[in-house]
Design a protein around this motif. Structure first.
Motif, mmCIF file in Angstrom:
data_model
loop_
_atom_site.group_PDB
_atom_site.id
_atom_site.type_symbol
_atom_site.label_atom_id
_atom_site.label_comp_id
_atom_site.label_asym_id
_atom_site.label_seq_id
_atom_site.Cartn_x
_atom_site.Cartn_y
_atom_site.Cartn_z
ATOM 1 N N VAL A 1 54.742 76.350 49.598
ATOM 2 C CA VAL A 1 54.429 77.009 50.876
ATOM 3 C C VAL A 1 53.029 76.591 51.341
ATOM 4 O O VAL A 1 52.830 76.166 52.486
ATOM 5 N N ILE A 2 52.052 76.684 50.415
ATOM 6 C CA ILE A 2 50.690 76.262 50.781
ATOM 7 C C ILE A 2 50.674 74.756 51.049
ATOM 8 O O ILE A 2 50.038 74.286 51.996
ATOM 9 N N GLY A 3 51.406 73.985 50.220
ATOM 10 C CA GLY A 3 51.424 72.527 50.408
ATOM 11 C C GLY A 3 51.958 72.136 51.776
ATOM 12 O O GLY A 3 51.370 71.304 52.473
ATOM 13 N N ALA A 4 53.084 72.760 52.181
ATOM 14 C CA ALA A 4 53.681 72.427 53.474
ATOM 15 C C ALA A 4 52.789 72.912 54.610
ATOM 16 O O ALA A 4 52.594 72.209 55.613
ATOM 17 N N ALA A 5 52.213 74.137 54.451
ATOM 18 C CA ALA A 5 51.318 74.653 55.493
ATOM 19 C C ALA A 5 50.127 73.717 55.659
ATOM 20 O O ALA A 5 49.724 73.384 56.787
ATOM 21 N N ASN A 6 49.560 73.246 54.537
ATOM 22 C CA ASN A 6 48.414 72.348 54.610
ATOM 23 C C ASN A 6 48.789 71.015 55.266
ATOM 24 O O ASN A 6 47.980 70.413 55.975
ATOM 25 N N THR A 7 50.025 70.540 55.007
ATOM 26 C CA THR A 7 50.457 69.300 55.663
ATOM 27 C C THR A 7 50.524 69.503 57.177
ATOM 28 O O THR A 7 50.031 68.665 57.946
ATOM 29 N N ALA A 8 51.115 70.624 57.601
ATOM 30 C CA ALA A 8 51.190 70.915 59.038
ATOM 31 C C ALA A 8 49.787 71.037 59.633
ATOM 32 O O ALA A 8 49.518 70.532 60.736
ATOM 33 N N ILE A 9 48.880 71.667 58.882
ATOM 34 C CA ILE A 9 47.495 71.831 59.362
ATOM 35 C C ILE A 9 46.823 70.472 59.553
ATOM 36 O O ILE A 9 46.193 70.201 60.588
ATOM 37 N N LEU A 10 46.996 69.573 58.572
ATOM 38 C CA LEU A 10 46.347 68.259 58.684
ATOM 39 C C LEU A 10 46.954 67.419 59.794
ATOM 40 O O LEU A 10 46.245 66.728 60.529
ATOM 41 N N LEU A 11 48.293 67.463 59.929
ATOM 42 C CA LEU A 11 48.947 66.700 60.999
ATOM 43 C C LEU A 11 48.438 67.193 62.356
ATOM 44 O O LEU A 11 48.151 66.396 63.258
ATOM 45 N N THR A 12 48.295 68.521 62.481
ATOM 46 C CA THR A 12 47.808 69.078 63.744
ATOM 47 C C THR A 12 46.357 68.679 63.990
ATOM 48 O O THR A 12 45.979 68.339 65.117
ATOM 49 N N SER A 13 45.537 68.681 62.923
ATOM 50 C CA SER A 13 44.134 68.300 63.108
ATOM 51 C C SER A 13 44.035 66.834 63.533
ATOM 52 O O SER A 13 43.204 66.479 64.368
ATOM 53 N N SER A 14 44.909 65.981 62.988
ATOM 54 C CA SER A 14 44.920 64.583 63.404
ATOM 55 C C SER A 14 45.290 64.464 64.876
ATOM 56 O O SER A 14 44.727 63.655 65.616
ATOM 57 N N PHE A 15 46.265 65.267 65.286
ATOM 58 C CA PHE A 15 46.664 65.290 66.695
ATOM 59 C C PHE A 15 45.464 65.663 67.574
ATOM 60 O O PHE A 15 45.199 65.018 68.604
ATOM 61 N N LEU A 16 44.712 66.691 67.164
ATOM 62 C CA LEU A 16 43.554 67.120 67.949
ATOM 63 C C LEU A 16 42.500 66.016 68.017
ATOM 64 O O LEU A 16 41.884 65.789 69.063
ATOM 65 N N VAL A 17 42.285 65.314 66.899
ATOM 66 C CA VAL A 17 41.277 64.241 66.890
ATOM 67 C C VAL A 17 41.725 63.090 67.805
ATOM 68 O O VAL A 17 40.916 62.531 68.557
ATOM 69 N N ALA A 18 43.034 62.739 67.743
ATOM 70 C CA ALA A 18 43.544 61.684 68.631
ATOM 71 C C ALA A 18 43.350 62.099 70.091
ATOM 72 O O ALA A 18 43.004 61.282 70.951
ATOM 73 N N CYS A 19 43.568 63.398 70.381
ATOM 74 C CA CYS A 19 43.341 63.909 71.736
ATOM 75 C C CYS A 19 41.863 63.829 72.114
ATOM 76 O O CYS A 19 41.517 63.500 73.257
ATOM 77 N N ALA A 20 40.964 64.133 71.141
ATOM 78 C CA ALA A 20 39.527 64.092 71.423
ATOM 79 C C ALA A 20 39.102 62.676 71.825
ATOM 80 O O ALA A 20 38.289 62.493 72.734
ATOM 81 N N VAL A 21 39.661 61.662 71.144
ATOM 82 C CA VAL A 21 39.354 60.268 71.484
ATOM 83 C C VAL A 21 39.828 59.977 72.906
ATOM 84 O O VAL A 21 39.108 59.396 73.725
ATOM 85 N N ASP A 22 41.060 60.422 73.215
ATOM 86 C CA ASP A 22 41.627 60.187 74.544
ATOM 87 C C ASP A 22 40.819 60.917 75.621
ATOM 88 O O ASP A 22 40.541 60.368 76.686
ATOM 89 N N ALA A 23 40.421 62.157 75.327
ATOM 90 C CA ALA A 23 39.676 62.954 76.306
ATOM 91 C C ALA A 23 38.330 62.305 76.622
ATOM 92 O O ALA A 23 37.916 62.238 77.780
ATOM 93 N N LEU A 24 37.638 61.803 75.572
ATOM 94 C CA LEU A 24 36.332 61.190 75.817
ATOM 95 C C LEU A 24 36.489 59.920 76.666
ATOM 96 O O LEU A 24 35.657 59.613 77.511
ATOM 97 N N ARG A 25 37.587 59.189 76.420
ATOM 98 C CA ARG A 25 37.854 57.989 77.212
ATOM 99 C C ARG A 25 38.035 58.358 78.690
ATOM 100 O O ARG A 25 37.700 57.589 79.573
ATOM 101 N N ALA A 26 38.596 59.556 78.926
ATOM 102 C CA ALA A 26 38.807 60.017 80.302
ATOM 103 C C ALA A 26 37.584 60.775 80.819
ATOM 104 O O ALA A 26 37.662 61.454 81.847
#
Lengths: 91, 214
Positions: free
Chosen positions: B64-89
Motif C-alpha cells: 500500500v505504501i509502495g504503490a502510494a509512493n509510486t503514485a506520489i513520485l509519478l505525480t511529482s514528475s508530472f508537476l516538474v514537467a509542467c514547471a519546465v513547460d510553464a517557465l518556457r511560456a
C-alpha cells in the motif's frame, strides 16, 4: 502570462502512468507463473519509456541527444548480460 | 563572464550552452544508471538463486505504501514537467508553484518511506540491526532485505538531493526567468525524472514479486 495551462500530452501521460501503476499492481495478484515478473518489468519499462519520451522531452530531441541518453542503457545491458551469464548457465 | 553575453566564452551561443548542459546531464545520468545497475545485477543473481525466498520476502513489504509512493513520485514528475513547460511560456509564478508542489510530494514520499522503515524495524526485518525470521527461507529473505534497504536508502539520498536541487531552482526562477534559468531547470528536471524512473523499477522488483502466491 498567467493563463498557462498544462499541455494535453503531459496530463495524458500522467493519467496513463497512474493507470499503468494500477494495472501492474492488479496483475501482480493474478497467478501467471514465470510471466508475473515479465509483466511487472514490461509495464515498468513502458512507464520508464513514457517518462523518458514525454517528461524528459526525448521525443523532441535529435539523434545526438538520443545517443547520449541511451549510452547508459547500452552499458547497463552489457553489465547485466555478462554479469548474469555465469549464474544463468550453471548446472 | 563577458559584458553583454549571457554565456561563457567556450560557447558560440546560449543555445550551444543549453545543449551542452543537456548532454552533460545525460552523461551524468548514464553514470547513475550504472550505479543502480550494479545493485540490479546483485538482485537478479540472488533472486535467481533464491526464488522462493524473494517471493516470500516481497510479501512482507508494504504494497500500500509502495504503490502510494509510486503514485506520489509519478505525480511529482508530472508537476516538474509542467514547471519546465510553464517557465518556457513565461509563467514564472506558476512554475515556482508547481516546483513547490513537487517538493511537497517528494517530502511526503520520504515521510512514508520513514513510516515503512519503522514498521520493518518493529517486524524485525532489518539485517545487521534486528533480523529475526523463522524457517528454511530465512537466509534468502535476509538477502532480499539487504537489497531492499541498500537500494531504497540510496534512492532516498537521491530524493533528498533532488528536493534540494528543486528548491534551489524554485528560488532562482522566482528571482529571474532568463533562458539560463530555463536550461538549469530543464537539467534539474532530468535528474528528478531519472530518480522517478529508478523508483519505477525498484517498485516492480521489491513490492510486486510473490503477490499471486507463486
Amino acid at each position: 502570462m498567467t493563463d498557462w495551462r498544462p499541455p494535453f500530452s503531459l496530463v495524458a501521460s500522467w493519467l496513463g502512468l497512474l493507470a499503468l501503476l494500477a494495472l501492474t499492481v492488479t496483475l501482480a495478484y493474478v497467478p501467471l507463473g514465470a510471466f508475473n515478473v515479465v509483466v511487472a518489468l514490461g509495464i515498468g519499462a513502458t512507464k520508464a519509456a513514457m517518462v523518458a519520451a514525454i517528461f524528459m522531452e526525448l521525443r523532441h530531441r535529435g539523434a545526438r541527444t538520443m545517443v547520449f541518453a541511451t549510452a547508459g542503457l547500452f552499458w547497463l545491458a552489457i553489465l547485466l548480460w555478462l554479469g548474469s551469464m555465469d549464474f544463468l548457465t550453471r548446472t | 563572464m563577458l559584458k553583454g553575453r549571457a554565456f561563457a566564452p567556450q560557447f558560440a551561443s546560449s543555445r550551444h550552452r543549453d545543449e551542452t548542459a543537456e548532454l552533460g546531464m545525460w552523461v551524468f545520468i548514464a553514470t547513475e544508471v550504472l550505479l543502480f545497475g550494479g545493485l540490479l545485477l546483485g538482485y537478479f543473481v540472488y533472486r535467481h538463486a533464491n526464488p522462493l525466498a524473494f517471493a516470500e520476502a516481497s510479501r512482507h513489504t508494504d504494497i500500500v505504501i509502495g504503490a502510494a509512493n509510486t503514485a506520489i513520485l509519478l505525480t511529482s514528475s508530472f508537476l516538474v514537467a509542467c514547471a519546465v513547460d510553464a517557465l518556457r511560456a513565461n509563467a514564472r509564478s506558476a512554475s515556482v508553484a508547481l516546483l513547490a508542489g513537487a517538493i511537497v510530494l517528494g517530502a511526503s514520499f520520504l515521510g512514508l518511506k520513514g513510516i515503512e522503515y519503522a514498521d520493518e524495524y518493529r517486524e524485525h526485518l532489518i539485517p545487521g540491526i534486528d533480523f529475526v525470521f523463522d524457517g528454511a527461507l530465512a537466509n534468502g529473505v535476509q538477502l532480499f532485505f539487504v537489497f531492499y534497504f541498500v537500494s531504497t536508502a540510496i534512492h532516498g539520498v537521491h530524493m533528498l538531493i533532488g528536493i534540494g536541487v528543486l528548491a534551489t531552482l524554485a528560488l532562482l526562477v522566482h528571482k529571474s526567468g532568463s533562458t539560463r534559468r530555463r536550461a538549469a531547470l530543464h537539467s534539474a528536471a532530468l535528474y528528478w525524472h531519472f530518480v522517478d524512473v529508478v523508483w519505477i523499477f525498484l517498485f516492480a522488483l521489491i513490492y510486486l514479486p510473490g503477490r499471486s502466491g507463486g
